[in-house]
Motif scaffolding. Structure first.
Motif, mmCIF file in Angstrom:
data_model
loop_
_atom_site.group_PDB
_atom_site.id
_atom_site.type_symbol
_atom_site.label_atom_id
_atom_site.label_comp_id
_atom_site.label_asym_id
_atom_site.label_seq_id
_atom_site.Cartn_x
_atom_site.Cartn_y
_atom_site.Cartn_z
ATOM 1 N N MET A 162 -5.453 -8.074 3.803
ATOM 2 C CA MET A 162 -5.880 -6.757 4.040
ATOM 3 C C MET A 162 -7.021 -7.189 3.922
ATOM 4 O O MET A 162 -7.595 -6.372 4.568
ATOM 5 C CB MET A 162 -5.271 -6.133 2.194
ATOM 6 N N ASN A 163 -7.762 -8.525 3.906
ATOM 7 C CA ASN A 163 -8.872 -9.183 4.310
ATOM 8 C C ASN A 163 -9.612 -9.299 5.886
ATOM 9 O O ASN A 163 -9.027 -9.825 6.723
ATOM 10 C CB ASN A 163 -9.084 -10.698 3.752
ATOM 11 N N PRO A 164 -10.764 -8.373 5.831
ATOM 12 C CA PRO A 164 -11.316 -8.340 7.414
ATOM 13 C C PRO A 164 -11.665 -10.157 8.054
ATOM 14 O O PRO A 164 -11.409 -10.193 9.133
ATOM 15 C CB PRO A 164 -11.780 -7.521 7.216
ATOM 16 N N ASN A 165 -11.517 -10.631 7.099
ATOM 17 C CA ASN A 165 -12.408 -12.141 7.001
ATOM 18 C C ASN A 165 -10.883 -13.189 6.938
ATOM 19 O O ASN A 165 -11.185 -14.087 6.766
ATOM 20 C CB ASN A 165 -13.306 -12.720 5.859
ATOM 21 N N ASP A 190 -6.373 -0.976 -1.685
ATOM 22 C CA ASP A 190 -6.824 -0.925 -0.500
ATOM 23 C C ASP A 190 -6.220 -0.568 0.550
ATOM 24 O O ASP A 190 -5.874 0.434 1.263
ATOM 25 C CB ASP A 190 -7.544 -1.287 -0.027
ATOM 26 N N PHE A 191 -4.265 -1.431 0.171
ATOM 27 C CA PHE A 191 -3.522 -0.844 1.187
ATOM 28 C C PHE A 191 -2.926 0.682 0.483
ATOM 29 O O PHE A 191 -2.352 1.321 1.288
ATOM 30 C CB PHE A 191 -1.810 -1.525 0.959
ATOM 31 N N ASP A 192 -2.726 0.617 -0.801
ATOM 32 C CA ASP A 192 -2.456 2.201 -1.552
ATOM 33 C C ASP A 192 -2.889 3.176 -0.851
ATOM 34 O O ASP A 192 -2.543 3.904 -0.145
ATOM 35 C CB ASP A 192 -2.075 2.446 -3.059
ATOM 36 N N LYS A 193 -4.170 2.698 -0.444
ATOM 37 C CA LYS A 193 -5.010 4.115 -0.266
ATOM 38 C C LYS A 193 -5.145 4.937 1.424
ATOM 39 O O LYS A 193 -4.962 5.728 1.626
ATOM 40 C CB LYS A 193 -6.575 3.871 -0.460
ATOM 41 N N LEU A 194 -4.646 3.412 2.064
ATOM 42 C CA LEU A 194 -4.682 3.211 3.226
ATOM 43 C C LEU A 194 -3.115 4.096 3.749
ATOM 44 O O LEU A 194 -2.925 5.156 3.984
ATOM 45 C CB LEU A 194 -4.083 2.140 4.374
ATOM 46 N N CYS A 195 -2.308 3.807 3.338
ATOM 47 C CA CYS A 195 -0.898 4.388 2.819
ATOM 48 C C CYS A 195 -1.014 6.753 2.428
ATOM 49 O O CYS A 195 -0.084 7.243 3.009
ATOM 50 C CB CYS A 195 0.187 4.311 1.999
ATOM 51 N N GLN A 196 -1.873 6.536 1.535
ATOM 52 C CA GLN A 196 -1.841 8.066 1.337
ATOM 53 C C GLN A 196 -2.864 8.616 1.994
ATOM 54 O O GLN A 196 -2.858 9.780 3.240
ATOM 55 C CB GLN A 196 -2.730 7.771 0.003
ATOM 56 N N PHE A 197 -4.018 7.661 2.963
ATOM 57 C CA PHE A 197 -4.922 8.666 4.152
ATOM 58 C C PHE A 197 -3.494 8.457 5.985
ATOM 59 O O PHE A 197 -3.628 9.688 6.044
ATOM 60 C CB PHE A 197 -5.612 7.352 4.815
ATOM 61 N N PHE A 198 -2.305 8.123 5.454
ATOM 62 C CA PHE A 198 -1.682 8.161 6.359
ATOM 63 C C PHE A 198 -0.317 9.213 5.935
ATOM 64 O O PHE A 198 0.970 8.830 6.773
ATOM 65 C CB PHE A 198 -1.439 6.942 7.347
ATOM 66 N N ILE A 256 7.456 -9.132 9.815
ATOM 67 C CA ILE A 256 6.481 -8.519 10.594
ATOM 68 C C ILE A 256 5.365 -8.682 9.582
ATOM 69 O O ILE A 256 5.162 -8.728 8.575
ATOM 70 C CB ILE A 256 6.663 -6.453 10.632
ATOM 71 N N VAL A 257 3.867 -9.636 10.274
ATOM 72 C CA VAL A 257 3.291 -9.771 9.527
ATOM 73 C C VAL A 257 1.777 -9.080 10.418
ATOM 74 O O VAL A 257 1.996 -9.218 12.219
ATOM 75 C CB VAL A 257 2.877 -11.344 10.529
ATOM 76 N N LEU A 258 1.380 -8.630 9.536
ATOM 77 C CA LEU A 258 0.142 -7.611 10.333
ATOM 78 C C LEU A 258 -1.054 -7.895 9.427
ATOM 79 O O LEU A 258 -1.226 -8.115 8.330
ATOM 80 C CB LEU A 258 0.135 -5.989 9.585
ATOM 81 N N ASP A 259 -2.655 -8.537 10.126
ATOM 82 C CA ASP A 259 -3.453 -8.262 9.884
ATOM 83 C C ASP A 259 -4.580 -6.554 9.473
ATOM 84 O O ASP A 259 -3.575 -5.280 10.148
ATOM 85 C CB ASP A 259 -4.611 -8.409 10.687
ATOM 86 N N VAL A 260 -5.312 -6.572 8.837
ATOM 87 C CA VAL A 260 -5.861 -5.458 9.067
ATOM 88 C C VAL A 260 -5.588 -4.321 9.716
ATOM 89 O O VAL A 260 -6.222 -2.798 9.346
ATOM 90 C CB VAL A 260 -7.477 -5.624 8.065
ATOM 91 N N SER A 261 -6.275 -4.695 11.056
ATOM 92 C CA SER A 261 -6.317 -3.526 12.632
ATOM 93 C C SER A 261 -4.963 -3.698 12.583
ATOM 94 O O SER A 261 -5.538 -2.713 13.058
ATOM 95 C CB SER A 261 -7.511 -4.963 12.988
ATOM 96 N N GLN A 262 -3.657 -4.033 12.544
ATOM 97 C CA GLN A 262 -2.686 -3.802 12.590
ATOM 98 C C GLN A 262 -2.199 -2.633 11.952
ATOM 99 O O GLN A 262 -1.269 -2.098 12.735
ATOM 100 C CB GLN A 262 -1.814 -4.641 13.225
ATOM 101 N N ILE A 263 -2.790 -2.692 10.602
ATOM 102 C CA ILE A 263 -1.915 -1.745 9.344
ATOM 103 C C ILE A 263 -2.273 -0.121 10.122
ATOM 104 O O ILE A 263 -0.449 0.219 9.871
ATOM 105 C CB ILE A 263 -2.923 -2.212 8.775
ATOM 106 N N PRO A 264 -3.553 0.284 10.813
ATOM 107 C CA PRO A 264 -3.441 1.811 10.622
ATOM 108 C C PRO A 264 -1.961 1.800 11.729
ATOM 109 O O PRO A 264 -1.648 3.036 11.951
ATOM 110 C CB PRO A 264 -4.513 2.001 10.882
ATOM 111 N N GLN A 265 -1.810 1.435 12.786
ATOM 112 C CA GLN A 265 -0.927 1.726 14.319
ATOM 113 C C GLN A 265 0.421 1.596 14.004
ATOM 114 O O GLN A 265 1.284 2.557 13.661
ATOM 115 C CB GLN A 265 -0.908 0.678 15.381
ATOM 116 N N TRP A 266 0.975 0.381 12.580
ATOM 117 C CA TRP A 266 2.194 0.593 12.233
ATOM 118 C C TRP A 266 2.306 1.414 11.664
ATOM 119 O O TRP A 266 3.532 1.790 11.008
ATOM 120 C CB TRP A 266 2.379 -1.166 11.256
#
Length: 322
Positions: A141-144, A40-48, A156-166
């Protein structure tokens, strides 16, 4: 292409054939969830639009016998970010140099693997004369999951909601500088193989046959010249179905050479042994000074990791005249 760890491949092959204990099943589900988080993180990297030149995925490094595995590395400016992806669920808190989960103290420090990786990579770059700094990034990555970092930390510590902005904040690499990749690859070693071995007793209890990729059953498939059809209606190219089953055997018996007789028994007596022998001859080399075949010990997807389109090229055979 991100590859499941060999340990996960092994547990998965046994899972499909009812070969796991209750504890092993829990471990399998945990590893599978972790792998999904990485995908899922790979997909986010691809999307951005993080380019391939900016990244390295799933690399194991060894420096002076110090070994570390890193989920992903991304370069931005003069910083290499080492990313450790977690797909944990629950309320995590880091305070007084210890982690708690839902209020209970954890015995392990989630930062430690990442900090070790940062030390090793920074030393490799320094020795290679590459002027980059290294920073650890812990990604949940888990929304829960809920993450509270009370202590001051270097990571740097990121929850799933902070990843896109980073990810959006990372600088694109307009100049393709890959010297850091070359430097790290000099210290790259193969990823670990599982230390688990299938005993003869366990192997004798496993379900044999060709598993349907749709319903998962091992019932006898209707055979055509170029395809197999499951009672659920799923069709698969015969060559790929048999090869996939051979690969499952090779993962389960990763410590053994491939013997035609044993492979044929595993695939199932309803499938032609001469056909299976041709599959072995086509895709596996004879071991040196042996009449048996080398065992690559990986599932079918990773057998063609350098040519991922190979398997899909067989889909048209499903519709060839029978």
């Amino acid at each position: 292409m991100r590859q499941k760890s060999h340990h996960l491949q092994y547990l998965e092959a046994l899972h499909f054939r009812n070969g796991l204990t209750l504890e092993e099943e829990k471990e399998y589900q945990k590893l599978l969830q972790g792998c999904q988080g990485e995908v899922d993180f790979d997909k986010l990297c691809q999307f951005f639009s993080i380019s391939k030149e900016q990244m390295l995925d799933d690399i194991t490094l060894s420096l002076f016998k110090n070994v570390t595995q890193i989920d992903k590395i991304i370069i931005s400016g003069n910083v290499l970010y080492l990313i450790d992806v977690k797909n944990y669920q629950g309320n995590y808190r880091y305070e007084r140099q210890r982690w708690t989960l839902n209020g209970n103290i954890l015995s392990n420090n989630i930062f430690e693997q990442l900090r070790r990786a940062v030390r090793i990579v920074q030393q490799i770059l320094n020795q290679s004369g590459i002027q980059l700094s290294v920073k650890g990034v812990l990604v949940f990555m888990n929304p829960n999951s809920k993450i509270d970092i009370i202590d001051s930390v270097d990571e740097i510590v990121l929850d799933v909601s902070q990843i896109p902005q980073w990810l959006m904040s990372l600088q694109p690499q307009f100049i393709k500088t890959t010297s850091w990749q070359s430097a790290l690859k000099k210290y790259q070693i193969p990823n670990y193989r599982t230390s688990l071995i299938t005993s003869p007793k366990l192997f004798s209890k496993l379900i044999r046959g060709v598993r349907c990729i749709n319903c998962g059953s091992f019932v006898t498939k209707k055979q055509y010249r170029f395809s197999l059809e499951c009672p659920c209606g799923q069709r698969e190219a015969k060559e790929i179905a048999i090869l996939r089953t051979v690969c499952e055997y090779s993962v389960i018996r990763h410590d053994k050479l491939l013997k035609k007789k044993d492979v044929c028994q595993f695939v199932g007596k309803e499938y032609n042994s001469h056909y299976i022998r041709e599959i072995l001859k086509k895709y596996f080399r004879l071991a040196k000074d042996s009449k048996f075949y080398e065992n690559k010990g990986v599932c079918i997807d990773y057998l063609f990791k350098d040519n991922p389109e190979y398997i899909s090229s067989f889909k048209e055979r499903i519709y060839w005249k029978q």
